[in-house]
Motif scaffolding. Structure first.
Motif, PDB file in Angstrom:
ATOM      1  N   MET A 715       0.878  -1.192  -0.063  1.00  7.57           N
ATOM      2  CA  MET A 715       0.023   0.117   0.178  1.00  7.57           C
ATOM      3  C   MET A 715       0.961   1.308  -0.107  1.00  7.57           C
ATOM      4  O   MET A 715       1.954   1.356   0.750  1.00  7.57           O
ATOM      5  N   GLN A 759       5.260  -2.626   7.305  1.00  5.46           N
ATOM      6  CA  GLN A 759       4.157  -3.000   8.301  1.00  5.46           C
ATOM      7  C   GLN A 759       3.312  -3.825   7.833  1.00  5.46           C
ATOM      8  O   GLN A 759       2.821  -3.852   6.539  1.00  5.46           O
ATOM      9  N   SER A 760       2.937  -4.925   8.638  1.00  5.77           N
ATOM     10  CA  SER A 760       1.876  -5.723   8.104  1.00  5.77           C
ATOM     11  C   SER A 760       0.442  -5.342   8.303  1.00  5.77           C
ATOM     12  O   SER A 760       0.039  -4.475   9.396  1.00  5.77           O
ATOM     13  N   LEU A 761      -0.065  -5.424   7.468  1.00  5.65           N
ATOM     14  CA  LEU A 761      -1.594  -4.863   7.545  1.00  5.65           C
ATOM     15  C   LEU A 761      -2.892  -5.775   7.450  1.00  5.65           C
ATOM     16  O   LEU A 761      -2.384  -6.890   6.972  1.00  5.65           O
ATOM     17  N   PRO A 762      -3.894  -5.657   8.121  1.00  6.42           N
ATOM     18  CA  PRO A 762      -5.012  -6.592   7.855  1.00  6.42           C
ATOM     19  C   PRO A 762      -5.297  -6.632   6.565  1.00  6.42           C
ATOM     20  O   PRO A 762      -5.474  -5.351   5.947  1.00  6.42           O
ATOM     21  N   ALA A 763      -5.409  -7.735   6.112  1.00  8.61           N
ATOM     22  CA  ALA A 763      -5.915  -7.807   4.388  1.00  8.61           C
ATOM     23  C   ALA A 763      -7.130  -7.375   4.057  1.00  8.61           C
ATOM     24  O   ALA A 763      -7.383  -6.775   2.884  1.00  8.61           O
ATOM     25  N   ILE A 764      -7.981  -6.842   4.947  1.00  5.42           N
ATOM     26  CA  ILE A 764      -9.169  -6.110   4.744  1.00  5.42           C
ATOM     27  C   ILE A 764      -8.946  -4.824   4.083  1.00  5.42           C
ATOM     28  O   ILE A 764      -9.684  -4.374   3.278  1.00  5.42           O
ATOM     29  N   LEU A 765      -7.751  -4.232   4.275  1.00  7.89           N
ATOM     30  CA  LEU A 765      -7.347  -3.019   3.572  1.00  7.89           C
ATOM     31  C   LEU A 765      -7.200  -3.228   2.098  1.00  7.89           C
ATOM     32  O   LEU A 765      -7.122  -2.262   1.310  1.00  7.89           O
ATOM     33  N   GLY A 766      -6.870  -4.528   1.614  1.00  4.51           N
ATOM     34  CA  GLY A 766      -6.730  -4.661   0.453  1.00  4.51           C
ATOM     35  C   GLY A 766      -5.454  -4.889  -0.040  1.00  4.51           C
ATOM     36  O   GLY A 766      -4.948  -5.072  -1.125  1.00  4.51           O
ATOM     37  N   TYR A 767      -4.360  -4.631   1.097  1.00  2.00           N
ATOM     38  CA  TYR A 767      -3.082  -4.894   0.890  1.00  2.00           C
ATOM     39  C   TYR A 767      -2.630  -5.723   2.196  1.00  2.00           C
ATOM     40  O   TYR A 767      -3.334  -5.567   2.972  1.00  2.00           O
ATOM     41  N   THR A 768      -1.441  -6.480   2.036  1.00  2.00           N
ATOM     42  CA  THR A 768      -1.175  -6.856   3.417  1.00  2.00           C
ATOM     43  C   THR A 768       0.357  -6.296   4.019  1.00  2.00           C
ATOM     44  O   THR A 768       0.679  -6.626   4.937  1.00  2.00           O
ATOM     45  N   SER A 816       2.684   0.615  16.110  1.00  2.00           N
ATOM     46  CA  SER A 816       1.450  -0.071  16.664  1.00  2.00           C
ATOM     47  C   SER A 816       1.564  -0.232  18.188  1.00  2.00           C
ATOM     48  O   SER A 816       0.440  -0.358  18.843  1.00  2.00           O
ATOM     49  N   ASN A 822       3.920 -11.196  12.641  1.00  2.00           N
ATOM     50  CA  ASN A 822       4.074 -11.782  11.332  1.00  2.00           C
ATOM     51  C   ASN A 822       5.534 -11.427  11.080  1.00  2.00           C
ATOM     52  O   ASN A 822       5.868 -12.129  10.081  1.00  2.00           O
TER      53      ASN A 822
END
Lengths: 1038, 669
Positions: A715, A759-768, A816, A822
């Motif tokens: 992202m 940074q790891s993202l929740p995939a819900i954002l469309g990116y990991t 965070s 992860n």
């Protein structure tokens, strides 16, 4: 350092000799003849010392044996001088010997400090300098190998593959995802298109490694990982020298593992099947032919089966009768590496030149891997007027690397990137050739275990690199134009760097990595970068005050163009990758362009009072194109203090102290090692066919895309900025008893903030993931360099050089506020922490009741399987509750030890290298039974005390925790890097040969380890195998 | 002489300083080689984003996740020799929120989860740009329709796999870490509204091949309503059930009316070339599009062909070739899959599975006394228990007696017999043999076979992957009918499907056609025309009938009584009903329907969800999937929430505690 100096000293002496001869010649007239010899404190002849009658032009210069003849009246005062020695006045006599003492002050070399040089005694930052003699003492494939173990706080990993270089860390790692590669600066030009692997070590005059922030801050945004300044050789005034250096190295691969014989493997695989299903497979102690037929895929390869049947000759099983195939032996070969460098150096007052040609050929110890390198270096310096100097230096390299098995074009899944790895999987009971001598493609009949024999002809990965690095300068010395401007000069440096890389891969359809079709790939990459520096210097002394000012404006530009294509089913095999037009459609193709720019301003002030108190302060401001708008610029200040205690009047009585200096520094450096366009929000181009109507489209992110970059898209972060490191450093430099005890000790602490991390993202954002500035780390460490001379006599000298570094880092903050599981980032713990299951050993039959409790909760444990620790005691092994931090993979200590014993012209050197206190993963072999593994101690019902778990036949993993055994252990090691014996031919022997100096040596490389934390891996290369060999070398100067 | 003293330095100084002056633009970063997200604020960009949305349809047929999540771990398929994703079949200890990584091919729960959400974010971008008026082009309705369809489909996949999941309907422009799982009902409401919006905006008929139409939306509306009305949701669907079943029928009939079934079952699989006639049949409501070589370079092809491909290359006289395929060996056909058919009267089993392969290794065959191109390298015999013709399962030329092909004057290198002498159906000896023989030999499903591939090793296939075909709407309708108690209606609906499945008069019952026939005759062959592809089945050998003896007759699968009565069912189904211990009208009828659906739609990526939603997964797996039978439990009706997702979540600005993560996890994981 002394070795570094010796070369320039010789040159200076030669120059002085020439000048003195010119001046003195006509003025000489007959008086009484004085004959004499000038020696140094060790009794060695001093060449080119001048012997003068003070106040006159009467004088001569000593010859190569230190002799002089001068017609003066006996008793006349003569002044004997030579650069690097304390001038002495003596009375002329008919036959005399003059001994000159070293001038320790003058002996000091000037060291590069970035945008200039400084006397080493004036340096206020933490740095380490390695001279050419140390770099070329042993033959090495590249500068990194030469540097390993030579500089405290510089950790260099090894890579045995010809033409490859290992990783370099200066003072450990502090960044989590941004690069940890130091900045390389060659003759003042920062390298942007690669590092310094292309340089011929023979062409290097010295390497200075700037470690602390007060020293590296003048490189601002690029200084965070340390700076490696490389000064290449230049021409010297004086007579022409021609030198030759050459070496031959013989190497073979040593494997730390033992591999199973055919009988042992058969036994092991039977055990694996028995453990899979004891009802269907008999105990390995009672094998049957029928079961062997199933277990060893008897129908798959009749030749392998025939070999197994040898074990059944006579009706009962005897594994010793099965012949063992040494698959590794098929791919190994002894390697000869030879390198040759011929160089010429010389010059006059107004022009100096150096040039060299070098050739290196490394045949490689594995078939299909080799490396050749041609290097050329040319350096020219002009001083047409006193106020003007110009110069150009060009290093050009052309290298040809046969990479060997690379995994490119792999279609098998589970790519094999090393021929050695493929060979180790080969079944020892299978044979490589059938009765007609044809290669069997799948010996043993398993379609994942291909015949490694001949792989080097079936797979080519040819990589050619041409690189040319230039450094051009023009300097105006205003002081020479107009006296009031004394000390003011203006300089322009221009450094173009050109790199062309061409990779051609051809994989035959018979290769391990293919199935049924051939494959070719061609990658080309061109990097063009340049640096333009404008520098204004002001250096002047006012009485006891010495002031130096440096102002810089600099611009960098980087441009990379790539081109790639690959194809399958090429009709003309011999064309390799050179006729891609012969297929109707390429498999893929593309071109790319990456550009980045940087602009900088820098100011530095050096001030010293009475050679006792020094201060250096600098500030740099950098702007980088790849950072987000509004975040492009940042400022990097530094300040450092030095106090030469030995210069204090009250210290003058302590004769044994030659040098004692305290240093303290502070600075901020940056790391903008972000790929260009990271703030741009790239999108993915793709094609979708409506029927056969192929239509171009775009999407935001596509995890299934055939292009890796599209799969790894992050992202966009529109506020990306610099990663910054603030560092404190205190150090002491000392030299006692005329160098008998000398060294440098530095302690530092650094704080890195705005860490660039994925940074790891929740995939819900469309990116990991997204690249962001989050978190902070801290580093603390000590670097120690010690140079000891326990023995120094006329004939004997014993020196010990020790460099050791201790470093520890930890993550102190993540944005965070929480650990990032992860990525294995834990607040309060080191970078490189390992998070996993602890081992409680291996389950034993007696623990059945305990195992049942776990099995009731969904685990699957049997006696002989790995027993992970159930941290929360809930009788269930799971990822949330049972993993813990086990340690760290970064070494706490790195250690280099060099000792040298010389007697007259003989020198014996020993070099050790080690890393201490770090974890490395499991040495447990794969227990699935499908592939061959090393011989190891595995659990059976009769061998319950085994080190490793029982094998269970499985295409995949039957015991998912098997790697917890012998996992993440401390793998500290201390390796004997090399032992060498050298002989310097005495000057007397060389007289009338036209040779002014000659040295021959023999060396043994990688003899073994004093200790090694792994029983089966060489922890330097990380592999089970490493190269060991012997070298013969010669250096001659004409 | 004196002049140059000033002129030269002056000139030099000027020359040195002038070229260096930088301008402001020096640090400006321009991405000229690719587009960026700003492109999706233009009409052109959004028209191209639709193409991107379509590309998400290809996931199921080209990824390991497709079969792992949608077909593994059912009665139809089990694990072949390659265990890369075996945990999704076996329900073993590796099936955890993190997933046991076997190799680089292993997919974990996160693989599926992440892919669905990336598609959702793309769809959200399109929907937002149309709703906020950024898009001013001519395709507003169609573009929005596609976006709603993809978003609905992805949420449907998430809901059916994971249960209630977090909902996000806005495009992401900045990071956020706090998400809660929505309830199943909330996610369902979104799916219903998305498919309904898609239905309203999409065109009735496709203007280009592969276009998403109203029928596709109706098909998935029916599927979604049926899901909510199924047993898995009995704890909350009481109030909506009756209406949902009516909506199932309405939507299914909408599709049925517009997409007539192909005349012959084999027409669907009669692949001769990319985008050939079989891919254009009206029965295909929506298919992920793959085409010839040009696109192969841009995205992975339909690898499902390989995942289901069984071993043949290591058999005497055989080598790997283009029509034979690459033996990825992931999906092993279970004995259930074959023996649920009426092997004499149901043509589909012979049209679906590969039972004969021709010997293709010219030199190897000759050395063993065979003729490549004529003799068979491999034959599977689907004989009946009680058949005393054969001893043992595997008949290997080198080991045991040879078995010849009936009346074709061909020899057979290797034969596998499902029921050798002395075995009964419960033994399923082939399942056991597969276990012992490296699991690599089984009759493969040929629905995805592609002989038009470019080379033996090429992993790109050019066949379309069917997402929806109208035969499934007959099943939707029949299931709704039986759930409403209309067993006669359900029977009549299913009879349409069964009637097509029967042999037609004059049809050569031995003929087998699959995508292997699209081979060009030379690619990868040792001799022109010699390949492993065989256009015959072992119909007559298996049924122990004289060659060609039944070709003239038609067969009948027509059911004459309602399916809620066990006695009305075919013998195979009666056996399965008994084996599963099913009783009661609805369950018996549903059992039959699920069998019939497998017979028709084997390996069409619908099985796992069908069994999970009807809560028949556990009993069917225990009965027919030997690898998973010992492991499966009720919790496996839902997948684990991926650990990598739980790990990054936050609550009130801090990471979740282990207990909070556990609370968000599906029960039992």
């Amino acid at each position: 350092m002394k070795s570094n100096f010796s070369l320039s000293r010789k040159a200076l002496m030669a120059f002085t000799a020439v000048v003195a001869l010119i001046l003195a010649g006509p003025a000489a007239f007959a008086q009484g003849l004085s004959k004499g010899k000038v020696l140094d404190s060790k009794g060695e002849a001093i060449v080119g010392a001048s012997v003068y009658v003070p106040g006159t032009t009467t004088g001569v210069v000593t010859d190569v044996d230190g002799n002089f003849e001068l017609r003066v009246a006996p008793g006349t005062t003569l002044e004997v001088s030579c650069i690097g020695y304390i001038t002495k006045r003596v009375n002329a006599a008919a036959n005399m010997t003059v001994t000159l003492e070293d001038d320790s002050l003058l002996l000091e070399e000037a060291v590069a400090v970035g945008y200039g040089t400084m006397k080493k005694s004036d340096v206020t930052g933490a740095m380490v300098s390695v001279g050419s003699e140390e770099l070329t003492e042993r033959p090495t494939n590249n500068v990194f190998e030469a540097l390993q173990g030579r500089a405290a706080g510089v950790d260099i990993r090894s890579n045995d593959r010809p033409g490859e270089v290992g990783a370099v860390y200066i003072r450990g790692q502090r960044s989590l995802t941004a690069s940890s590669t130091p900045l390389y600066v060659v003759d003042g030009i920062p390298m942007m298109s690669g590092s310094i692997e292309n340089l011929n070590p023979q062409d290097i005059e010295s390497i200075e490694v700037l470690k602390d922030a007060s020293a590296t801050a003048i490189y601002g945004s690029r200084g965070a990982n340390g700076v490696v300044l490389v000064t290449t050789k230049k021409g010297t005034k004086g007579e022409m020298h021609i030198s030759y250096a050459g070496s031959f190295t013989y190497e073979t691969i040593k494997d730390k593992c033992t591999w199973m014989t055919a009988g042992e493997y058969i036994d092991w695989r039977r055990t694996a099947y028995y453990n899979l299903d004891p009802k269907n497979y008999p105990s390995p102690s009672a094998p049957t032919q029928d079961n062997d037929y199933k277990i060893f895929n008897g129908g798959g390869d009749p030749y392998a089966w025939r070999n197994i049947m040898k074990g059944w000759a006579g009706g009962t099983w005897n594994g010793n009768n099965v012949e063992t195939t040494d698959w590794m032996g098929l791919i190994l070969k002894p390697s000869i590496t030879h390198e040759h460098t011929i160089s010429a150096s010389g010059g006059s007052d107004k022009f100096q030149a150096y040039m060299s040609l070098g050739y290196l050929s490394n045949e490689g110890t594995i078939h299909g891997q080799d490396y050749q390198r041609f290097t050329a270096k040319s350096s020219n310096d002009f001083q047409p007027y006193k106020w003007l100097s110009l110069g150009a230096s060009i290093n050009a390299t052309y290298s040809i690397q046969n990479y060997g098995l690379s995994g490119t074009g792999n279609f098998q899944g589970g790519s094999q990137s090393s021929a050695y790895g493929v060979a180790t999987q080969g079944y020892p009971y299978a044979v490589p050739f059938d009765d007609e001598g044809n290669r069997i493609e799948f010996p043993g009949g398993d379609d994942r275990v291909k015949n490694v024999y001949g792989e080097w002809d079936l797979q080519k990965d040819l990589r050619k690199t041409f690189r040319a690095v230039g450094s051009f300068y023009t300097q105006l010395n205003f002081g020479e134009m107009w006296a009031p401007l004394k000390g003011l000069s203006f300089r322009v440096n221009f450094g173009p760097d050109f790199r062309f890389f061409d990779q051609g891969v051809y994989v035959s359809k018979k290769s391990f990595n293919r199935a049924g079709s051939n494959y070719a790939l061609n990658n080309k990459r061109m990097d063009i970068s340049w640096t333009l520096d404008e520098l204004l210097y002001y250096n002047r002394e006012f009485g006891k005050h010495s002031v130096g000012v440096t102002l810089l404006h600099s611009a960098d530009s980087y441009d990379r163009r790539t081109m790639n294509m690959d194809a399958e089913n090429l009709p003309i095999e011999e064309a390799l990758w050179n006729n891609m037009g012969s297929v109707s459609a390429l498999r893929s193709y593309g071109t790319g362009l990456t550009q980045k720019q940087m602009e900088s301003y820098m100011a530095r002030i050096n001030y010293s009072y009475d050679n006792r108190y020094m201060i250096t302060a600098s500030v740099r401001r950098d702007g980088a194109s790849q950072l987000a708008e509004g975040h492009k610029w940042a400022t990097f200040p530094s300040v450092a203090l030095g106090w030469r205690i030995d210069q204090e009047p009250w210290m003058q009585s302590a004769q044994w102290i030659n040098q004692l200096k305290l240093r303290a520094g502070w600075g901020i450096t940056g790391n903008a090692a972000v790929d260009p366009y990271s703030t741009k929000g790239a999108i993915v181009s793709l094609f979708y066919p409506y029927g056969s109507n192929v239509t171009e489209g775009y999407t935001l992110y596509d995890a299934m895309h055939s292009n890796r970059d599209a799969r790894n898209l992050a992202m966009a972060n529109e506020s990306l900025t610099w990663e910054k490191t603030m560092q404190y450093n205190v150090g002491v430099d000392f030299n006692f008893f005329n160098g008998r005890i000398a060294g440098v000790i530095d302690g530092y602490k650094s704080y890195t903030s705005d860490l660039l991390m994925n940074q790891s993202l929740p995939a819900i954002l469309g990116y990991t993931r997204t690249l962001s500035n989050i978190g902070k780390t801290e580093n603390i460490g000590v670097d120690i360099t010690l140079n000891l001379v326990p023995v120094r006599t006329q004939d004997w000298e014993w020196t010990i050089d020790i460099n050791a570094a201790w470093t520890k880092n930890k993550i102190t903050e993540l944005t965070s506020g929480e650990d990032d599981l992860n990525n294995n980032w834990f607040i309060g713990y080191s970078i490189g922490s390992v998070y996993g299951y602890q081992s409680a050993g291996i389950w034993q039959t007696s623990q059945q009741a305990e195992m049942d409790k776990f099995n009731a909760n969904g685990n699957h444990f049997e006696a002989g399987m790995a027993h992970p620790v159930d941290q929360n005691g809930d009788y269930k092994i799971d990822a949330n509750y049972d993993r813990v931090i086990l340690g760290c993979t970064m070494p706490r200590w790195t250690f280099g030890f060099n000792t040298s014993l010389s007697y007259k012209n003989w020198t014996l050197d020993v070099q050790l290298y080690g890393r201490f206190k770090f974890l490395s993963g499991s040495d447990a072999p794969w227990v699935g039974g499908r592939y061959n593994v090393r011989k190891y101690d595995y659990w059976t019902e009769t061998n319950t005390g085994a080190k490793y778990t029982k094998p269970i036949f499985s295409e995949a993993g039957a015991d998912q925790y098997y790697q917890t055994v012998d996992n993440w252990m401390d793998r500290s090691y201390l390796k004997i890097r090399n032992i060498s014996l050298g002989y310097n031919f005495p000057k007397a022997m060389l007289r009338n040969t036209g040779v002014s100096a000659a040295r021959i040596y023999v060396q043994a490389r990688n003899l073994g380890s004093i200790f090694n934390g792994s029983e089966v891996r060489d922890m330097d290369t990380g592999n089970t195998y490493y190269n060991r060999g012997f070298t013969f070398g010669v250096n001659v100067t004409f | 002489m004196k002049m140059h003293k000033y002129i030269l330095p002056g000139l030099l100084a000027v020359a040195m300083i002038v070229p260096v002056s930088c301008n402001k633009a020096f640090l400006k970063e321009e991405l000229t080689t690719s587009r960026n997200t700003d492109y999706f604020k233009t009409n052109e960009g959004l028209d191209q984003l639709v193409v991107g949305l379509y590309s998400y349809l290809r996931y199921y047929h080209c990824s390991e996740a497709g079969y792992s999540f949608l077909n593994y771990g059912t009665d139809e398929y089990s694990v072949g020799a390659d265990n890369s994703n075996g945990m999704w079949n076996d329900y073993n200890a590796s099936l955890t929120p993190t997933g046991g990584v076997v190799n680089s091919n292993t997919v974990n729960a996160g693989s599926f989860w992440d892919y669905m959400y990336t598609g959702i974010n793309t769809a959200n971008t399109m929907i937002a740009r149309i709703e906020d008026g950024t898009y001013t082009g001519a395709n507003a309705n169609v573009n929005a329709g596609v976006a709603y369809f993809i978003r609905g489909l992805h949420y449907y996949n998430l809901l059916t796999q994971f249960g209630g999941v977090p909902i996000k309907t806005e495009p992401s422009t900045s990071v956020s870490f706090e998400f809660e799982r929505a309830s199943k009902a909330e996610v369902f409401d979104l799916i219903e509204s998305d498919f309904t919006a898609a239905f309203n905006k999409l065109p009735d008929t496709a203007s280009k091949i592969g276009e998403i139409t109203k029928s596709a939306a109706a098909h998935f509306l029916a599927k979604a309503y049926l899901w909510r009305a199924s047993e898995q949701n009995d704890d909350w669907n009481n109030s909506t059930k009756a209406a949902d079943l009516d909506k199932v029928i309405t939507n299914a009939e909408y599709v049925i009316a517009r997409h007539k079934l192909a005349d012959n079952f084999v027409d669907l699989w009669d692949y001769t070339k990319p985008d050939g006639p079989n891919e254009l049949l009206p029965e295909v409501v929506l298919a992920a599009q793959f085409t010839g070589p040009t696109t192969a370079t841009w995205n992975v092809g339909g690898a499902l062909y390989f995942y289901t491909c069984s071993q043949y290359r290591d058999l005497p006289g055989m080598f790997r070739d283009v029509p034979g395929g690459r033996e990825y060996n992931r999906l092993r056909t279970t004995t259930y899959s074959i023996y649920q058919y009426d092997l004499v009267n149901d043509s589909r089993v012979w049209k679906t599975f590969r039972t004969k392969m021709t010997m293709n290794n010219v030199k190897g065959a000759a050395s063993l006394g065979y003729t490549a191109g004529k003799d068979l390298g491999l034959m599977y015999l689907f004989n009946q228990p009680g058949d005393d013709r054969f001893e043992g399962v595997r008949h290997n030329d080198a080991m045991k007696n040879n078995i010849n092909e009936l009346d074709h004057n061909s020899k057979v290198g290797t034969t596998f017999v499902f029921f050798p002498k002395g075995t009964v159906r419960e033994d399923a000896p082939m399942d056991k043999v597969a276990n012992n023989d490296g699991r690599k030999y089984f009759p493969m499903n040929t629905k995805y076979v592609d002989g038009s591939r470019e080379s033996i090793a090429d992993s790109h296939c050019f066949r379309d992957g069917i997402i929806a075909r109208s035969v499934e709407d007959y099943f939707f309708k029949a299931e709704a009918q039986l759930r409403k108690g209309d067993y006669a209606g359900a029977t009549a609906t299913l009879n349409v499907v069964r009637d097509r499945a029967a042999w037609k008069a004059g049809e050569d019952r031995e003929e087998h056609r699959d995508g292997g026939q699209s081979w060009d005759g030379t690619t990868g062959a040792q001799a022109p025309g010699v390949s492993s592809y065989c256009n015959r089945s072992s119909y007559y050998e298996s049924n122990n009938l004289a060659l060609g003896s039944l070709n003239a007759q038609a067969s009948s699968l027509h059911l004459n009584g309602p399916i809620n009565v066990v006695a009305n069912l075919p013998a195979e189904d009666q056996w399965i009903v008994k084996k599963l211990g099913v009783s009661g009208d609805k369950d018996v009828a549903l059992c039959f329907l699920l069998n019939e659906k497998s017979r028709e739609m084997s390996l069409e990526l619908v099985r796992w969800v069908d069994l999970a939603r009807t809560k028949t997964l556990v009993s069917r797996v225990k009965a027919f999937n030997e690898d998973a039978a010992g492991n499966i439990q009720d919790r496996h009706l839902l997948r684990p929430i991926p650990q990598q997702f739980l790990n990054v979540l936050q609550k009130d600005g801090r990471a979740l505690t282990a207990d909070e993560k556990q609370a968000m996890q599906n029960p039992g994981y």
